[in-house]
Design a protein around this motif. Structure first.
Motif, PDB file in Angstrom:
ATOM      1  N   GLY A 239       0.750  -1.067   0.077  1.00  0.00           N
ATOM      2  CA  GLY A 239      -0.021   0.219  -0.108  1.00  0.00           C
ATOM      3  C   GLY A 239       0.920   1.321  -0.082  1.00  0.00           C
ATOM      4  O   GLY A 239       2.046   1.207  -0.209  1.00  0.00           O
ATOM      5  N   LEU A 240       0.223   2.386   0.269  1.00  0.00           N
ATOM      6  CA  LEU A 240       1.036   3.793   0.272  1.00  0.00           C
ATOM      7  C   LEU A 240       1.662   3.715   1.667  1.00  0.00           C
ATOM      8  O   LEU A 240       0.982   3.488   2.696  1.00  0.00           O
TER       9      LEU A 240
ATOM     10  N   ILE B 178       7.203  11.966   2.411  1.00  0.00           N
ATOM     11  CA  ILE B 178       7.648  11.401   1.233  1.00  0.00           C
ATOM     12  C   ILE B 178       6.690  10.276   0.943  1.00  0.00           C
ATOM     13  O   ILE B 178       6.581   9.639   1.899  1.00  0.00           O
ATOM     14  N   LEU B 179       6.138  10.086  -0.152  1.00  0.00           N
ATOM     15  CA  LEU B 179       5.243   9.141  -0.392  1.00  0.00           C
ATOM     16  C   LEU B 179       5.836   7.970  -1.105  1.00  0.00           C
ATOM     17  O   LEU B 179       6.437   8.273  -2.200  1.00  0.00           O
ATOM     18  N   ILE B 180       5.497   6.911  -0.890  1.00  0.00           N
ATOM     19  CA  ILE B 180       6.156   5.714  -1.488  1.00  0.00           C
ATOM     20  C   ILE B 180       5.134   4.642  -1.831  1.00  0.00           C
ATOM     21  O   ILE B 180       4.310   4.098  -0.798  1.00  0.00           O
TER      22      ILE B 180
ATOM     23  N   VAL C 296       7.901  14.654  -1.689  1.00  0.00           N
ATOM     24  CA  VAL C 296       8.795  13.642  -2.507  1.00  0.00           C
ATOM     25  C   VAL C 296       7.809  12.506  -2.831  1.00  0.00           C
ATOM     26  O   VAL C 296       7.177  11.950  -1.984  1.00  0.00           O
ATOM     27  N   VAL C 297       7.697  11.959  -4.263  1.00  0.00           N
ATOM     28  CA  VAL C 297       6.996  11.034  -4.642  1.00  0.00           C
ATOM     29  C   VAL C 297       7.745   9.983  -5.306  1.00  0.00           C
ATOM     30  O   VAL C 297       8.407  10.102  -6.405  1.00  0.00           O
ATOM     31  N   ALA C 298       7.815   8.958  -4.490  1.00  0.00           N
ATOM     32  CA  ALA C 298       8.707   7.736  -4.789  1.00  0.00           C
ATOM     33  C   ALA C 298       7.975   6.513  -5.325  1.00  0.00           C
ATOM     34  O   ALA C 298       7.359   5.748  -4.651  1.00  0.00           O
ATOM     35  N   ASP C 299       7.637   6.535  -6.919  1.00  0.00           N
ATOM     36  CA  ASP C 299       6.699   5.686  -7.189  1.00  0.00           C
ATOM     37  C   ASP C 299       7.600   4.653  -7.763  1.00  0.00           C
ATOM     38  O   ASP C 299       8.472   4.519  -8.573  1.00  0.00           O
ATOM     39  N   LEU C 300       7.500   3.167  -7.124  1.00  0.00           N
ATOM     40  CA  LEU C 300       8.227   2.113  -7.446  1.00  0.00           C
ATOM     41  C   LEU C 300       8.054   1.488  -8.682  1.00  0.00           C
ATOM     42  O   LEU C 300       8.950   0.867  -9.249  1.00  0.00           O
ATOM     43  N   ASP C 301       7.047   1.838  -9.344  1.00  0.00           N
ATOM     44  CA  ASP C 301       6.615   1.238 -10.661  1.00  0.00           C
ATOM     45  C   ASP C 301       7.691   1.798 -11.541  1.00  0.00           C
ATOM     46  O   ASP C 301       8.023   1.108 -12.738  1.00  0.00           O
ATOM     47  N   VAL C 302       8.069   3.162 -11.557  1.00  0.00           N
ATOM     48  CA  VAL C 302       9.067   3.547 -12.626  1.00  0.00           C
ATOM     49  C   VAL C 302      10.410   2.974 -12.663  1.00  0.00           C
ATOM     50  O   VAL C 302      11.318   3.057 -13.741  1.00  0.00           O
TER      51      VAL C 302
ATOM     52  N   LEU D 186      11.451  -3.621  -2.379  1.00  0.00           N
ATOM     53  CA  LEU D 186      11.625  -2.161  -2.688  1.00  0.00           C
ATOM     54  C   LEU D 186      10.949  -1.017  -1.875  1.00  0.00           C
ATOM     55  O   LEU D 186      11.609  -0.300  -1.327  1.00  0.00           O
ATOM     56  N   ALA D 187       9.701  -1.343  -1.613  1.00  0.00           N
ATOM     57  CA  ALA D 187       8.961  -0.506  -0.802  1.00  0.00           C
ATOM     58  C   ALA D 187       9.549  -0.220   0.613  1.00  0.00           C
ATOM     59  O   ALA D 187       9.977   0.649   1.202  1.00  0.00           O
ATOM     60  N   HIS D 188       9.802  -1.388   1.274  1.00  0.00           N
ATOM     61  CA  HIS D 188      10.490  -1.504   2.500  1.00  0.00           C
ATOM     62  C   HIS D 188      11.861  -0.827   2.543  1.00  0.00           C
ATOM     63  O   HIS D 188      12.183  -0.044   3.320  1.00  0.00           O
ATOM     64  N   ALA D 189      12.679  -1.238   1.432  1.00  0.00           N
ATOM     65  CA  ALA D 189      14.018  -0.620   1.477  1.00  0.00           C
ATOM     66  C   ALA D 189      14.103   0.994   1.052  1.00  0.00           C
ATOM     67  O   ALA D 189      14.819   1.542   1.921  1.00  0.00           O
ATOM     68  N   VAL D 190      13.177   1.253   0.251  1.00  0.00           N
ATOM     69  CA  VAL D 190      13.024   2.858   0.167  1.00  0.00           C
ATOM     70  C   VAL D 190      12.553   3.445   1.430  1.00  0.00           C
ATOM     71  O   VAL D 190      13.037   4.292   2.051  1.00  0.00           O
ATOM     72  N   LYS D 191      11.510   2.889   1.974  1.00  0.00           N
ATOM     73  CA  LYS D 191      10.905   3.618   3.159  1.00  0.00           C
ATOM     74  C   LYS D 191      12.215   3.763   4.460  1.00  0.00           C
ATOM     75  O   LYS D 191      12.129   4.577   5.040  1.00  0.00           O
ATOM     76  N   ARG D 192      12.680   2.593   4.496  1.00  0.00           N
ATOM     77  CA  ARG D 192      13.752   2.569   5.701  1.00  0.00           C
ATOM     78  C   ARG D 192      14.850   3.447   5.604  1.00  0.00           C
ATOM     79  O   ARG D 192      15.234   4.028   6.226  1.00  0.00           O
TER      80      ARG D 192
END
Ligand code: NAD
Ligand code: ZN
Length: 362
Positions: free
Chosen positions: A2-3, A17-19, A165-171, A217-223
């Motif tokens: 999720g977000l 920062i949205l991930i 900051v918008v970190a979209d994992l799909d890109v 990736l979501a967890h890695a970017v978030k942490r």
């Protein structure tokens, strides 16, 4: 996944920062950025055909008009000439103080757009939409913006924080493998300097990260963003603590400069630099020898180099490190690991540093 959301805590300049996946094309994503006025999507020739239309169409719903400025791709264009083409576009299209700049790209676009936002009309708001892993976990967070000068990298710049900051994992799906690995170097960095459990998590999930698994990736970017936000929240302008983010970078910068920038990617040099900095931590008696092996194995698994280039001698590294430090006038300072999850800054005798380099050179 999720977000996810991380807050950068800077008093009245707090920003989220949205991930998550599918963010760049959803209008709610941008809700916490200023609306109205002109939106300018600043991007490059590689990213524009992939993502600029999706972002621009979404921003149409929030802004009176949406412009796109497409800059050339590459670190060699992170300079005054390119910045000036951006200013010319803004001025010729009568962009006023209500303009919001959207940096859609990797660290190069983010650094240039942020600096332009800091300068244009003495400051207009900007939003980071990082499209590389390195930019999502590092350069888009913390407000360092800059361009290069022929006499030094990132020497002309400003501290200027984004609004969002918008970190979209799909890109990240279209990111070249080499760039993904380079970004992983900065992810790995956060473990030993700030969070031993995160280091263990990366070790356990590296294959999923390399396979671009979204949950991993979501967890890695978030942490990573949490740790960077925590450091920046305490030391926005790098008067102390923020220096720990440079773990592996003193050795890494010497490799980048010694080979000529662009030969190795920044993250590749940092990967090898972290192995050397881990070795230094061991030789200074701070960490056990097993820590060096652990870091070397992880960096290697991330498909990053673990040995310095054969053509660079230890004296050459020391010379380059001294040039790198000239602006600060003083001894070469190394970020070392003092305990798993805790970093410090130390000096070391030249002979010891040379031994460390030679121990990890092809
Ligand atoms: P980059 O911006 O050059 O991007 C790497 C390459 O990937 C480029 O060719 C780019 O066009 C391409 N690309 C980007 N996103 C893509 C995608 N989703 N799909 C396909 N291709 C894509 O490099 P980077 O590693 O993101 O950033 C490096 C820059 O960041 C350096 O200039 C460095 O100085 C800066 N930096 C700044 C900070 C900071 O705190 N401001 C921190 C670290 C690095
Ligand atoms: Zn770095």
């Amino acid at each position: 996944a999720g977000l996810l959301e991380v807050t950068v805590d800077l008093g009245d300049r707090d920003y989220p920062i949205l991930i998550g996946a599918g963010l760049i094309g959803a209008s709610q994503t941008y809700e916490r950025a200023p609306a109205g006025g002109t939106a300018v999507v600043v991007t490059n020739t590689t990213i524009a055909p992939l993502y600029a239309t999706r972002v621009a169409e979404t921003l149409q719903r929030r802004h009176a008009r949406v412009l796109q400025v497409v800059l050339p791709d590459g670190e060699e264009h992170k300079n005054w000439v390119t910045l000036n083409t951006l200013f010319e576009a803004l001025l010729s299209q009568a962009c006023d103080r209500k303009t919001v700049l959207y940096a859609l790209g990797g660290g190069v676009i983010g650094d240039m757009t942020g600096f332009a936002a800091a300068c244009y009309m003495r400051g207009v708001p900007f939003v980071q939409i990082p499209t590389t892993l390195l930019a999502q976990v590092d350069s888009s967070v913390g407000g360092k913006t800059a361009i290069n000068h022929p006499l030094g990298k990132n020497m002309i710049g400003a501290f200027y924080q984004p609004r969002l900051v918008v970190a979209d994992l799909d890109v990240l799906d279209t990111l070249p493998d080499r760039e993904l690995s380079a970004g992983l170097a900065e992810v790995i960095k956060y473990g030993p300097i700030a969070d031993a459990d995160f280091l263990a998590w990366i070790e356990a999930n590296l294959d999923a990260l390399l396979a671009r698994d979204k949950a991993a990736l979501a967890h890695a970017v978030k942490r990573s963003c949490e740790i960077k936000a925590w450091v920046v929240g305490q030391d926005e302008r790098e008067s102390g603590l923020r220096a720990i983010l440079n773990f592996g970078h003193t050795f890494g910068h010497a490799i980048e400069a010694g080979l000529g920038y662009g030969e190795w990617l920044h993250g590749e040099a940092v990967g090898c630099g972290m192995v050397m900095a881990s070795e230094l931590s061991a030789r200074l008696g701070l960490m056990p020898a097993g820590f060096v092996d652990r870091m070397r194995r992880l960096v290697e698994r991330a498909r990053l180099p673990v040995q310095g280039p054969a053509q660079l001698s230890a004296p050459r590294y020391l010379e380059l490190m001294r040039i790198d430090k000239k602006a600060e006038a003083g001894a070469i300072r190394f970020v070392v690991i003092e305990d798993l999850g805790r970093a410090g800054v130390r000096t070391a005798p030249d002979e010891l540093v040379a031994d460390v380099i030679e121990a990890h050179t092809a």
